[in-house]
Design a protein around this motif. Structure first.
Motif, PDB file in Angstrom:
ATOM      1  N   UNK A   3       0.827  -1.203   0.000  1.00  0.00           N
ATOM      2  CA  UNK A   3       0.000   0.000   0.000  1.00  0.00           C
ATOM      3  C   UNK A   3       0.866   1.258   0.000  1.00  0.00           C
ATOM      4  N   UNK A   4       0.247   2.387  -0.136  1.00  0.00           N
ATOM      5  CA  UNK A   4       0.955   3.663  -0.088  1.00  0.00           C
ATOM      6  C   UNK A   4       1.544   3.854   1.305  1.00  0.00           C
ATOM      7  N   UNK A   5       2.767   4.363   1.359  1.00  0.00           N
ATOM      8  CA  UNK A   5       3.393   4.659   2.645  1.00  0.00           C
ATOM      9  C   UNK A   5       3.471   6.180   2.819  1.00  0.00           C
ATOM     10  N   UNK A   6       2.597   6.673   3.676  1.00  0.00           N
ATOM     11  CA  UNK A   6       2.561   8.108   3.946  1.00  0.00           C
ATOM     12  C   UNK A   6       2.869   8.416   5.406  1.00  0.00           C
ATOM     13  N   UNK A   7       2.962   7.384   6.254  1.00  0.00           N
ATOM     14  CA  UNK A   7       3.331   7.590   7.651  1.00  0.00           C
ATOM     15  C   UNK A   7       4.852   7.588   7.734  1.00  0.00           C
ATOM     16  N   UNK A   8       5.431   8.737   7.413  1.00  0.00           N
ATOM     17  CA  UNK A   8       6.868   8.819   7.198  1.00  0.00           C
ATOM     18  C   UNK A   8       7.494   9.867   8.102  1.00  0.00           C
ATOM     19  N   UNK A   9       8.811   9.786   8.242  1.00  0.00           N
ATOM     20  CA  UNK A   9       9.555  10.750   9.041  1.00  0.00           C
ATOM     21  C   UNK A   9       9.814  12.012   8.222  1.00  0.00           C
ATOM     22  N   UNK A  10      10.201  13.074   8.921  1.00  0.00           N
ATOM     23  CA  UNK A  10      10.508  14.336   8.249  1.00  0.00           C
ATOM     24  C   UNK A  10      11.663  14.122   7.282  1.00  0.00           C
ATOM     25  N   UNK A  11      11.501  14.623   6.064  1.00  0.00           N
ATOM     26  CA  UNK A  11      12.530  14.484   5.045  1.00  0.00           C
ATOM     27  C   UNK A  11      12.385  13.271   4.161  1.00  0.00           C
ATOM     28  N   UNK A  12      11.530  12.315   4.543  1.00  0.00           N
ATOM     29  CA  UNK A  12      11.322  11.142   3.705  1.00  0.00           C
ATOM     30  C   UNK A  12      10.353  11.450   2.571  1.00  0.00           C
ATOM     31  N   UNK A  13      10.365  10.584   1.580  1.00  0.00           N
ATOM     32  CA  UNK A  13       9.506  10.734   0.411  1.00  0.00           C
ATOM     33  C   UNK A  13       8.382   9.712   0.487  1.00  0.00           C
ATOM     34  N   UNK A  14       7.113  10.126   0.419  1.00  0.00           N
ATOM     35  CA  UNK A  14       6.021   9.140   0.403  1.00  0.00           C
ATOM     36  C   UNK A  14       6.063   8.317  -0.878  1.00  0.00           C
ATOM     37  N   UNK A  15       5.596   7.079  -0.800  1.00  0.00           N
ATOM     38  CA  UNK A  15       5.600   6.204  -1.964  1.00  0.00           C
ATOM     39  C   UNK A  15       4.208   5.631  -2.189  1.00  0.00           C
ATOM     40  N   UNK A  16       3.832   5.485  -3.456  1.00  0.00           N
ATOM     41  CA  UNK A  16       2.523   4.961  -3.823  1.00  0.00           C
ATOM     42  C   UNK A  16       2.484   3.443  -3.674  1.00  0.00           C
ATOM     43  N   UNK A  17       1.271   2.914  -3.603  1.00  0.00           N
ATOM     44  CA  UNK A  17       1.084   1.474  -3.568  1.00  0.00           C
ATOM     45  C   UNK A  17       1.309   0.857  -4.939  1.00  0.00           C
ATOM     46  N   UNK A  18       1.483  -0.451  -4.950  1.00  0.00           N
ATOM     47  CA  UNK A  18       1.718  -1.142  -6.217  1.00  0.00           C
ATOM     48  C   UNK A  18       1.375  -2.614  -6.080  1.00  0.00           C
ATOM     49  N   UNK A  19       1.231  -3.268  -7.224  1.00  0.00           N
ATOM     50  CA  UNK A  19       1.065  -4.725  -7.297  1.00  0.00           C
ATOM     51  C   UNK A  19       2.092  -5.276  -8.270  1.00  0.00           C
ATOM     52  N   UNK A  20       2.631  -6.425  -7.953  1.00  0.00           N
ATOM     53  CA  UNK A  20       3.602  -7.074  -8.827  1.00  0.00           C
ATOM     54  C   UNK A  20       3.230  -8.538  -8.984  1.00  0.00           C
ATOM     55  N   UNK A  21       3.238  -9.029 -10.229  1.00  0.00           N
ATOM     56  CA  UNK A  21       2.848 -10.396 -10.529  1.00  0.00           C
ATOM     57  C   UNK A  21       4.066 -11.185 -10.995  1.00  0.00           C
ATOM     58  N   UNK A  22       4.303 -12.359 -10.364  1.00  0.00           N
ATOM     59  CA  UNK A  22       5.436 -13.214 -10.711  1.00  0.00           C
ATOM     60  C   UNK A  22       4.949 -14.619 -11.056  1.00  0.00           C
ATOM     61  N   UNK A  23       5.780 -15.341 -11.797  1.00  0.00           N
ATOM     62  CA  UNK A  23       5.488 -16.733 -12.114  1.00  0.00           C
ATOM     63  C   UNK A  23       6.769 -17.542 -12.010  1.00  0.00           C
TER      64      UNK A  23
END
Length: 736
Positions: free
Chosen positions: A661-681
């Motif tokens: 999921x998106x990571x927005x609970x971050x420390x000062x100076x950090x960059x928030x990151x969006x959520x993603x899905x990855x599919x492997x086989x």
């Protein structure tokens, strides 16, 4: 983008149930025998990270186990890549080679890393200790999540990573076996080759292996990640002897060496800089002598010793210059050409351990553990200073070599007494595990200066102007302790309640005490007066061990006091000519109190014949309770869902979806990151036998959809903005 965010959020929520049966299985596997699919039940798995071999079902600690077959089935760039698929374990990276682990929100500086039980002490978070292990030579990796084992002393606040490499074995008849493993990954055009040969008989065995790997820069969905190539090789040997009945002597040597390893990320370097490990290597010698079944109660006496050395030689090119105007119209250009930090990090240790079985329901472990870490570092800065006339001609040129010692020659010595007692009560329905450890720590360092000497245009100056004393010679002593208690209670058939509580500590590292890093814009300094961190940990879980369904869920809380962080301040120093001054800096300080809490769930389900579903998920929150802010480098809520079909006559195929999921609970100076899905086989064949020889093929596709995504822990370290794109891999294992 909105659609992708919704997909990531839904998938992460759906994967609240966690697990992977393959990761929890262990085989006593030699290179001669491979399995197409794990078939062992969890209650039969044996682990050794609590100093003695015991069944996983009887271990209170929250454990993740990865076996050698998992490394063959996956692309397996490094140990960290495979471990990061486990709930509660995340990965940070500075390219494809240099990678680290984060367990329940705590990084490697708050974990103990072991190779065959031998402690690995590294220089900085850029040393990548887990990358200096040949993944092809790993039998299994056991990760204790949380401060549930006090047997290893300082640093085990976040957990223990115990890498167990493949070994030979004793046999009634003489034997010779071998294995040849080769693989290719398309995402960075990497290839690897591994050869292992073992021989032995009733009273001896010998195992030899060697490997070689090479990789180009990695491809991401947004283009090439420059400076991410590497070359690495590994050789090792293991010898076992039985000189007398119940006596076992073991010796091993490991050498892992890498060259021209690119470091595209890393907050220790300026954004415009490029950095490489020109050489980085690990040498290990270890030996042990064990006497078993001395008496009916005295079941084991074992003496072991080791020496491990990590060498790193870095080249960093700043790719920047400073232009200053002079009163007479001239221009001075200062251009750093090259910075070469080098370090030698030696760890030596010895341990005497005893095991007593006072009864069928009581096992007692006691021992003495001593280890010492020595650090020697150098750093040379090559700078060209030129003065140009208004017409552009060079009026003056100076070539300067600035020789520094970033960390003074120093040592960290720890000597500890440890005990652990396991009791079985209520007709084996209740298992109690109680342990404690008392440590004495000595830290010594030599006097250190910000610059040792300068060579200007070939002339050496041992006393340059303004030379500062950064650290006075010193010797300190400390005594600290840790303790843990764990319990497993069988509530119903196949259902256990698991409880763990612990008090742990972490003594400040030599880097936190003594580092001096001048990056130009700011200075990072250690602190000789740091206090040890104290940790208070609790974990509550439930395990269900059914024949077709196996699930383990747990919730944890970890409170840390005297937490070491970098805080703004002024460093008071003395110059060699007797003057004093102050320097604005970020100084390592005991200023924070941290609280980390979260949950994990891990499971597998055989819902039809030859069909298996596995699922995992984890969530961690980290807060600085003193300042009411979030802690840095906390991984996002994530989970995994997989489906495997095994056709015994051919092999198996599996598909897995990983979501964060998106990571927005971050420390000062950090960059928030969006959520993603990855599919492997992943695909694997059965073992095709040709007389005494066998062949097994593995292959698959990582990131099938070529999704462009970021890893929160990697993104916040430096210049890494996207993880690897679509990767086709294949691996073949030939045994004889």
């Amino acid at each position: 983008m909105i659609k992708k965010k919704w997909i990531a959020a839904i998938a992460a929520t759906a994967l609240i149930f966690a697990g992977k049966v393959n990761a929890q299985m262990q085989h006593s596997e030699s290179d001669m025998y491979l399995f197409a699919l794990d078939t062992l039940k969890l209650e039969d798995v044996v682990v050794s990270s609590l100093k003695v071999d015991k069944k996983l079902a009887e271990t209170p600690a929250n454990l993740s186990i990865i076996n050698s077959l998992d490394f063959k089935r996956n692309s397996s760039f490094t140990t960290a890549d495979i471990l990061s698929k486990e709930p509660g374990i995340a990965m940070s990276s500075d390219g494809m080679w240099s990678k680290g682990l984060n367990v329940r929100g705590l990084g490697e500086d708050r974990m103990v890393t072991l190779i065959d039980g031998n402690r690995v002490e590294t220089a900085t978070d850029l040393t990548a200790s887990l990358s200096m292990i040949d993944v092809n030579d790993i039998e299994r990796v056991e990760v204790i999540k949380g401060a549930q084992s006090v047997l290893y002393g300082s640093g085990a606040m976040g957990g223990i990573v115990n890498v167990i490499t493949k070994d030979g074995y004793f046999a009634d008849k003489a034997y010779v076996h071998g294995s040849l493993l080769g693989g290719f990954n398309s995402v960075n055009k990497s290839h690897s080759e591994y050869l292992s040969v073992m021989t032995g008989a009733k009273r001896w065995y010998l195992k030899l292996n060697a490997s070689y790997s090479q990789a180009d820069d990695v491809m991401t969905p947004e283009g090439v990640l420059n400076n991410s190539s590497f070359t690495t090789n590994n050789i090792s040997a293991k010898l076992g002897l039985k000189p007398f009945k119940n006596h076992i002597f073991k010796f091993q040597f490991q050498r892992n060496w890498s060259n021209d390893v690119g470091i595209p990320g890393g907050a220790a370097f300026a954004p415009t800089a490029t950095a490489d490990y020109k050489d980085i290597g690990r040498l290990l010698f270890d030996g042990s002598y064990e006497i078993k079944n001395i008496t009916e109660m005295f079941t084991s006496l074992k003496l072991s010793a080791y020496s491990q050395e990590i060498i790193r030689n870095v080249e960093m090119r700043p790719n920047s210059k400073t232009i200053d105007s002079m009163p007479d119209g001239k221009v001075k250009i200062t251009a750093p050409q090259l910075v070469t930090p080098n370090g030698i990090h030696k760890t030596k240790g010895a341990q005497l351990q005893t095991v007593f079985d006072f009864s069928d329901n009581n096992t007692f472990i006691a021992g003495i553990d001593v280890w010492r870490r020595d650090v020697e570092t150098t750093r040379t800065k090559f700078v060209n200073v030129t003065v140009h006339k208004p017409n552009g001609e060079i009026a003056n040129e100076n070539k300067v070599e600035r020789h520094e010692t970033p960390i003074p020659n120093s040592s960290f010595t720890s000597a500890g007494l440890f005990v652990q007692d396991e009791m079985r009560l209520l007709n084996d329905r209740l298992i109690l595990n109680i342990g404690g450890r008392l440590d004495g720590i000595i830290v010594e360092n030599e006097e250190c200066h910000d610059v040792d000497y300068i060579i200007q245009n070939g002339k050496k100056n041992d006393n340059p102007p303004g030379q500062r004393i950064t650290y006075q010679a010193d010797k300190t002593h400390d005594i600290t302790w840790s303790a843990n208690a764990g319990a497993i209670y069988n509530m119903f058939r196949n259902t256990d309640l698991v409880v763990n509580v612990a008090r742990s500590y972490r003594a400040p590292s030599l880097e936190e005490r003594f580092k001096y890093i001048d990056l130009g814009a700011y200075v990072q300094l250690g602190n000789q007066d740091l206090k040890p961190e104290d940790g208070y940990f609790a974990d509550l879980g439930v395990r269900y061990w059914g024949d077709r369904l196996q699930v383990e869920g747990s919730a944890f809380v970890n409170r840390i006091t005297n937490m070491i962080v970098e805080a703004p301040g002024e460093f008071i120093y003395n110059t060699t000519d007797g003057k004093s001054d102050t320097l604005p800096a970020l100084i390592a300080s005991n200023v924070s109190k941290a609280l980390l809490y979260g949950f994990e769930i891990d499971g597998s389900w055989m819902f039809a014949r030859n069909f298996y579903a596995d699922f995992s998920g984890s969530y961690t929150v980290g807060k600085d309770t003193e300042n009411d802010t979030y802690l840095p480098l906390i991984p996002p809520f994530s989970g995994r869902l997989g489906l495997t079909y095994n056709y015994p006559k051919v092999g198996s195929v599996s598909v897995s979806l990983f979501a964060a999921s998106k990571q927005y609970k971050i420390a000062e100076g950090e960059i928030p990151t969006d959520g993603y899905c990855r599919l492997d086989m992943a695909l694997s064949t059965k073992v095709f036998n040709f007389g005494r020889c066998g062949l097994q093929i593995f292959g698959g596709i990582d990131n099938i959809t070529n999704t462009a995504y970021v890893n929160h822990l990697s993104t916040n370290r430096g210049d890494i903005r996207y993880e690897p794109g679509r990767n086709f891999y294949i691996r073949a294992n030939f045994t004889f």
